[in-house]
Design a protein around this motif. Sequence first.
Motif, PDB file in Angstrom:
ATOM      1  N   ALA A 115      15.326  27.410   4.064  1.00 43.57           N
ATOM      2  CA  ALA A 115      16.142  26.157   4.889  1.00 43.57           C
ATOM      3  C   ALA A 115      15.557  26.231   6.246  1.00 43.57           C
ATOM      4  O   ALA A 115      15.287  25.191   6.654  1.00 43.57           O
ATOM      5  N   ASN A 116      15.211  27.485   6.644  1.00 36.90           N
ATOM      6  CA  ASN A 116      14.507  27.509   8.034  1.00 36.90           C
ATOM      7  C   ASN A 116      13.079  26.901   8.194  1.00 36.90           C
ATOM      8  O   ASN A 116      12.758  26.052   8.749  1.00 36.90           O
ATOM      9  N   VAL A 117      12.334  27.205   7.037  1.00 39.72           N
ATOM     10  CA  VAL A 117      10.967  26.630   7.015  1.00 39.72           C
ATOM     11  C   VAL A 117      11.167  25.193   6.861  1.00 39.72           C
ATOM     12  O   VAL A 117      10.298  24.330   7.335  1.00 39.72           O
ATOM     13  N   MET A 118      11.811  24.580   5.613  1.00 38.35           N
ATOM     14  CA  MET A 118      11.826  23.194   5.616  1.00 38.35           C
ATOM     15  C   MET A 118      12.410  22.305   6.555  1.00 38.35           C
ATOM     16  O   MET A 118      12.044  21.399   6.911  1.00 38.35           O
ATOM     17  N   LEU A 119      13.505  23.086   7.354  1.00 35.08           N
ATOM     18  CA  LEU A 119      14.113  22.059   8.399  1.00 35.08           C
ATOM     19  C   LEU A 119      13.231  22.218   9.494  1.00 35.08           C
ATOM     20  O   LEU A 119      13.047  21.313  10.289  1.00 35.08           O
ATOM     21  N   ALA A 120      12.467  23.424   9.702  1.00 36.95           N
ATOM     22  CA  ALA A 120      11.601  23.405  10.945  1.00 36.95           C
ATOM     23  C   ALA A 120      10.434  22.457  10.712  1.00 36.95           C
ATOM     24  O   ALA A 120       9.955  21.854  11.691  1.00 36.95           O
ATOM     25  N   LEU A 121       9.972  22.161   9.598  1.00 39.83           N
ATOM     26  CA  LEU A 121       8.880  21.410   9.131  1.00 39.83           C
ATOM     27  C   LEU A 121       9.354  19.789   9.744  1.00 39.83           C
ATOM     28  O   LEU A 121       8.731  18.989  10.066  1.00 39.83           O
ATOM     29  N   LYS A 122      10.566  19.616   9.458  1.00 37.28           N
ATOM     30  CA  LYS A 122      11.266  18.370  10.034  1.00 37.28           C
ATOM     31  C   LYS A 122      11.337  18.256  11.437  1.00 37.28           C
ATOM     32  O   LYS A 122      11.952  16.993  11.728  1.00 37.28           O
ATOM     33  N   ASP A 123      11.470  19.134  12.262  1.00 35.93           N
ATOM     34  CA  ASP A 123      12.079  19.123  13.535  1.00 35.93           C
ATOM     35  C   ASP A 123      11.206  18.376  14.471  1.00 35.93           C
ATOM     36  O   ASP A 123      10.009  18.694  14.375  1.00 35.93           O
ATOM     37  N   PRO A 124      12.105  17.447  15.087  1.00 38.52           N
ATOM     38  CA  PRO A 124      10.955  16.448  15.922  1.00 38.52           C
ATOM     39  C   PRO A 124      10.290  17.052  17.001  1.00 38.52           C
ATOM     40  O   PRO A 124       9.138  16.647  17.262  1.00 38.52           O
ATOM     41  N   GLU A 125      10.739  18.431  17.345  1.00 42.86           N
ATOM     42  CA  GLU A 125      10.176  18.885  18.676  1.00 42.86           C
ATOM     43  C   GLU A 125       9.156  20.090  18.161  1.00 42.86           C
ATOM     44  O   GLU A 125       8.171  20.094  18.818  1.00 42.86           O
ATOM     45  N   LEU A 126       9.520  20.974  17.104  1.00 37.53           N
ATOM     46  CA  LEU A 126       8.566  22.042  16.610  1.00 37.53           C
ATOM     47  C   LEU A 126       7.973  21.569  15.468  1.00 37.53           C
ATOM     48  O   LEU A 126       6.946  22.404  15.281  1.00 37.53           O
ATOM     49  N   GLY A 127       8.023  20.472  14.569  1.00 37.67           N
ATOM     50  CA  GLY A 127       7.843  20.278  13.313  1.00 37.67           C
ATOM     51  C   GLY A 127       6.242  20.450  13.147  1.00 37.67           C
ATOM     52  O   GLY A 127       5.643  20.758  12.583  1.00 37.67           O
ATOM     53  N   GLU A 128       5.540  19.597  13.905  1.00 41.27           N
ATOM     54  CA  GLU A 128       4.053  19.195  13.910  1.00 41.27           C
ATOM     55  C   GLU A 128       3.364  20.860  14.177  1.00 41.27           C
ATOM     56  O   GLU A 128       2.402  21.271  13.505  1.00 41.27           O
ATOM     57  N   ASP A 129       3.709  21.593  15.307  1.00 40.09           N
ATOM     58  CA  ASP A 129       3.213  22.839  15.636  1.00 40.09           C
ATOM     59  C   ASP A 129       3.640  23.729  14.547  1.00 40.09           C
ATOM     60  O   ASP A 129       2.756  24.572  14.306  1.00 40.09           O
ATOM     61  N   PHE A 130       4.705  23.822  14.183  1.00 38.67           N
ATOM     62  CA  PHE A 130       4.851  24.776  12.850  1.00 38.67           C
ATOM     63  C   PHE A 130       4.324  24.588  11.727  1.00 38.67           C
ATOM     64  O   PHE A 130       3.745  25.374  11.197  1.00 38.67           O
ATOM     65  N   LYS A 131       4.148  23.084  11.438  1.00 41.05           N
ATOM     66  CA  LYS A 131       3.448  23.017  10.315  1.00 41.05           C
ATOM     67  C   LYS A 131       1.878  23.405  10.241  1.00 41.05           C
ATOM     68  O   LYS A 131       1.279  24.052   9.438  1.00 41.05           O
ATOM     69  N   GLY A 132       1.330  23.153  11.730  1.00 38.45           N
ATOM     70  CA  GLY A 132      -0.034  23.742  11.989  1.00 38.45           C
ATOM     71  C   GLY A 132      -0.175  25.196  11.638  1.00 38.45           C
ATOM     72  O   GLY A 132      -1.171  25.618  11.006  1.00 38.45           O
ATOM     73  N   TRP A 133       0.945  25.798  12.235  1.00 37.86           N
ATOM     74  CA  TRP A 133       0.706  27.295  12.117  1.00 37.86           C
ATOM     75  C   TRP A 133       0.823  27.885  10.677  1.00 37.86           C
ATOM     76  O   TRP A 133       0.246  28.436  10.343  1.00 37.86           O
ATOM     77  N   LEU A 134       1.922  27.139   9.993  1.00 37.12           N
ATOM     78  CA  LEU A 134       2.369  27.427   8.619  1.00 37.12           C
ATOM     79  C   LEU A 134       0.789  27.330   7.909  1.00 37.12           C
ATOM     80  O   LEU A 134       0.451  28.053   6.830  1.00 37.12           O
ATOM     81  N   LYS A 135       0.108  26.032   7.943  1.00 37.00           N
ATOM     82  CA  LYS A 135      -0.940  25.836   7.081  1.00 37.00           C
ATOM     83  C   LYS A 135      -2.018  27.111   7.360  1.00 37.00           C
ATOM     84  O   LYS A 135      -2.568  27.390   6.393  1.00 37.00           O
ATOM     85  N   ASP A 136      -2.391  27.384   8.415  1.00 37.03           N
ATOM     86  CA  ASP A 136      -3.348  28.316   8.865  1.00 37.03           C
ATOM     87  C   ASP A 136      -2.671  29.754   8.192  1.00 37.03           C
ATOM     88  O   ASP A 136      -3.464  30.498   7.609  1.00 37.03           O
ATOM     89  N   TYR A 137      -1.385  29.969   8.424  1.00 39.98           N
ATOM     90  CA  TYR A 137      -0.844  31.225   7.847  1.00 39.98           C
ATOM     91  C   TYR A 137      -0.836  31.285   6.486  1.00 39.98           C
ATOM     92  O   TYR A 137      -1.389  32.530   5.913  1.00 39.98           O
ATOM     93  N   THR A 138      -0.694  30.401   5.579  1.00 42.06           N
ATOM     94  CA  THR A 138      -0.629  30.572   4.167  1.00 42.06           C
ATOM     95  C   THR A 138      -2.217  30.631   3.607  1.00 42.06           C
ATOM     96  O   THR A 138      -2.310  31.225   2.639  1.00 42.06           O
ATOM     97  N   LYS A 139      -3.184  30.244   4.527  1.00 43.22           N
ATOM     98  CA  LYS A 139      -4.530  30.457   3.873  1.00 43.22           C
ATOM     99  C   LYS A 139      -4.790  31.938   3.852  1.00 43.22           C
ATOM    100  O   LYS A 139      -5.759  32.506   3.158  1.00 43.22           O
ATOM    101  N   SER A 140      -3.852  32.731   4.723  1.00 40.58           N
ATOM    102  CA  SER A 140      -4.240  34.195   4.856  1.00 40.58           C
ATOM    103  C   SER A 140      -3.275  34.827   3.798  1.00 40.58           C
ATOM    104  O   SER A 140      -3.616  36.046   3.565  1.00 40.58           O
ATOM    105  N   LEU A 141      -2.780  34.323   2.892  1.00 48.16           N
ATOM    106  CA  LEU A 141      -1.759  34.903   1.911  1.00 48.16           C
ATOM    107  C   LEU A 141      -2.626  35.265   0.810  1.00 48.16           C
ATOM    108  O   LEU A 141      -3.446  34.499   0.250  1.00 48.16           O
TER     109      LEU A 141
END
Length: 289
Positions: free
Chosen positions: A263-289
């Motif tokens: 829930a936290n991941v999915m709603l953070a991605l939609k958040d108007p203030e945090l969404g874009e930054d969080f998506k950028g970070w998450l994309k980078d992070y998942t590359k390292s998995l």
Amino acid sequence: MKVTKAIIPAAGLGTRMLPISKGVPKEMLPVVDKPVMQYLVEEAVNSGITDILIITNRGKEAIENYFDFCPDYESSLEKKGKLKELKQIRDIATLCNISFLRQKEAKGLGHAVSCARSFIGNDPFMVLYGDDMIDAEVPTSKQMIELYEKYGKPVLGVQAVTREQIKKYSSLDAEKIDDRVYKVKDMIEKPDDEHIITLLSILGRVLLTPDIFDILEETKPGAGNEIQLTDAMAEYARRYGMIAYEFPGVRHDMGSKLGFLKANVMLALKDPELGEDFKGWLKDYTKSL
Ligand code: UTP
């Protein structure tokens, strides 16, 4: 009859969320920047509900405090000229009429609902399970209230789940009568393999009429030695019939650790203030998995 009352049972032990639930009610855990309970209250208010009863127990005072005014904090914010923040925290306390009642022993969801009998009186009412959040375009409760107005029968919020999941939930005996709408004849709580009827399961929202209270009084403890709301609803469905609504949207099981994280991941991605930054970070992070 218009549906204006809702119950939010939040008196469960939260065993699946230990150890955090020892110190913080699971209903107060954050999804991005708001506690689960606020999402539920907002869903109810946006569905036309004006009066909410939250069923709590010892140790859940944080829920009551959250929906109250907070004079010290408010005056500090006012002195610092933080008027936007001041409005934000005062608005939480004025969302609608919220009352609280303690379930003195965690005897099950059915028992928690039966504690609300005098609050409900003769009115139909929504039940929003305190640990089920639904992310939907139109509030799920609103859609269910519209169906109650159309069919004049209690409405169960359902979704299809897997065979593994249904053994932990409930399985419905249901016949499709319209797009996403079913007539319910029976149901079973936590079925084993041979007792699964359909993969439709009640998930977090039901709209009931006060006749359920007499049935709840006769309901004996069921699965887990708890008074199960599903057992009472099954009896109701067999006697009078019910409607099920396969609601669109994503349901988050906030009573489980995995559900809380998703829930936290999915709603953070939609958040108007945090969404874009969080998506950028998450994309980078998942590359390292
Ligand atoms: P759950 O079974 O998901 O909650 O009940 P729980 O008992 O807290 O879960 P675990 O198994 O110990 O982790 C569904 C809803 O019913 C409420 C819960 O708070 C939750 O919102 N509930 C459950 C009550 O209010 N009272 C009860 O006696 C049991």
